[in-house]
Enzyme design. Structure first.
Site, mmCIF file in Angstrom:
data_model
loop_
_atom_site.group_PDB
_atom_site.id
_atom_site.type_symbol
_atom_site.label_atom_id
_atom_site.label_comp_id
_atom_site.label_asym_id
_atom_site.label_seq_id
_atom_site.Cartn_x
_atom_site.Cartn_y
_atom_site.Cartn_z
ATOM 1 N N ARG A 127 56.649 38.900 -35.690
ATOM 2 C CA ARG A 127 56.596 37.453 -35.895
ATOM 3 C C ARG A 127 56.924 37.136 -37.355
ATOM 4 N NH1 ARG A 127 57.630 36.916 -31.559
ATOM 5 N NH2 ARG A 127 56.519 35.922 -29.820
ATOM 6 N N ASP B 189 64.612 40.207 -37.429
ATOM 7 C CA ASP B 189 64.931 39.401 -36.243
ATOM 8 C C ASP B 189 64.101 38.130 -36.199
ATOM 9 O OD1 ASP B 189 66.444 39.182 -33.731
ATOM 10 O OD2 ASP B 189 64.488 39.348 -32.754
ATOM 11 N N GLU C 45 62.410 29.292 -38.975
ATOM 12 C CA GLU C 45 63.462 29.485 -37.974
ATOM 13 C C GLU C 45 63.941 28.126 -37.477
ATOM 14 O OE1 GLU C 45 62.459 32.179 -34.808
ATOM 15 O OE2 GLU C 45 61.877 33.784 -36.174
ATOM 16 N N HIS D 151 66.514 36.122 -33.912
ATOM 17 C CA HIS D 151 65.441 36.172 -32.905
ATOM 18 C C HIS D 151 66.021 36.419 -31.506
ATOM 19 C CE1 HIS D 151 61.009 34.726 -32.449
ATOM 20 N NE2 HIS D 151 61.299 35.659 -31.556
ATOM 21 N N VAL D 152 66.785 37.502 -31.406
ATOM 22 C CA VAL D 152 67.514 37.775 -30.164
ATOM 23 C C VAL D 152 67.248 39.174 -29.612
ATOM 24 C CG1 VAL D 152 69.385 36.154 -30.633
ATOM 25 C CG2 VAL D 152 69.559 38.514 -31.496
#
Length: 320
Positions: free
Chosen positions: A232, A256, A261, A280-281
């Site tokens: 996170r 990531d 974001e 974030h994938v």
């Protein structure tokens, strides 16, 4: 007949799941709640549900005994005080992403240790440069991989790292996975941090983990070490990370997830040549995740009917 609710907001996937669940478990009355205004009446007779119950609606959930959380690491507002104190059992989908996210971690480790960002820069310039890599090579087979958060993801990343010859050390407050490497309590983190060649954090965002990666911890790492955050974004203070990269306290990073974001277009991380950024994938393109989500939901739905222990029960106070 127990009532199962698909709670708003509901998307096409969840509408399809509702039809499947009704067919697979005809013992339920499955209802799709499209509008939050319908929640008070719907929750008054509901036994179970999928999604989130807002605080103002929880007052009506007198019979709610099981709630399936769609996210393994939801925002902090999911587990508000009243929900924590409510008798409802919350489960989550942890474990269904472990292989995909572990592969993403290994991608970072291999790419960073082999200097791939530098060679890609040379490739884009059509430049044959055998010395493009400007940071030291790390031999994974003789490296130490420190994994903070030894849930399903951390355990699988540890297994894959061990298979490549790395020494793996885990840090977790309550490791429930069967692993063949040492797992320390969080108090032991700072003692082993200077030994790590790769620092991999998979932990959720909780009051204890918020901004746990700060200036002092980056300064304690090897200058040849790589930092990987796949858990996170709010666990890592980006200002401190950028400083550590610029002062070469660490060799690079694979990220990531981010404190902010989407990461702003003008953020200095974009200009760091020794950083790999993915938006974030880690599981975004995994074709089988939707089916895994449903299979877990179905399994728990059947367990709930049979009064059997549910999978992935959350300690609501700890949020995981």
């Amino acid at each position: 007949m127990p009532t199962f609710l698909m709670l708003p907001p509901v998307d096409a996937e969840q509408r399809a799941w509702a039809k499947r669940l009704q067919a697979d478990c005809p013992e339920y009355e499955v209802k799709v709640i499209e509008d939050e205004g319908e929640l008070p009446q719907a929750l008054s007779s509901a036994d179970a549900g999928y999604g989130w119950v807002p605080p103002e609606a929880l007052l009506y959930a007198k019979n709610l005994r099981w709630l399936q959380n769609p996210m393994a690491g939801p925002p902090p507002t999911y587990y508000y005080k009243e929900l924590v104190e409510h008798s409802v059992v919350v489960t989550n989908p942890r474990g269904i992403y472990s292989d995909h996210i572990a592969h993403h971690i290994l991608m970072y480790m291999l790419a960073l240790s082999r200097g791939l960002p530098y060679y890609l820069d040379a490739q884009r310039k059509s430049h044959w440069d055998r010395h493009a890599r400007r940071r030291g090579y790390v031999d994974i087979a003789n490296s130490t991989v420190l994994i903070i958060g030894v849930g399903g993801i951390g355990a699988e990343a540890g297994r894959l790292s061990s298979a490549m010859g790395a020494k793996v050390i885990g840090v977790d407050p309550r490791c429930e996975e069967a692993v063949d490497f040492e797992v320390l309590l969080p108090e032991g983190l700072d003692s082993v941090l200077p030994r790590a060649d790769f620092v991999v954090t998979t932990v959720p965002h909780t009051p204890e983990t918020e901004f746990m990666w700060h200036r002092e911890r980056f300064a304690a790492m090897k200058p040849t070490a790589y930092f990987i955050n796949i858990g996170r974004g709010m666990t890592t203070k980006l200002e401190a990370l950028v400083e550590a990269l610029h002062t070469q306290d660490i060799a690079g990073a694979g990220l990531d997830v981010f404190e902010i974001e989407p990461l702003p277009d003008d953020h200095p991380l974009w200009a760091c040549e020794n950083v790999i950024i993915t938006p974030h994938v880690a599981v975004a393109d995994a074709a089988n995740i939707s089916e895994r989500r449903y299979e877990l939901l179905l399994d728990n739905a059947r367990r709930f009917l049979a009064n059997e222990p549910l999978r992935n029960v959350v300690n609501k106070a700890l949020r995981y």
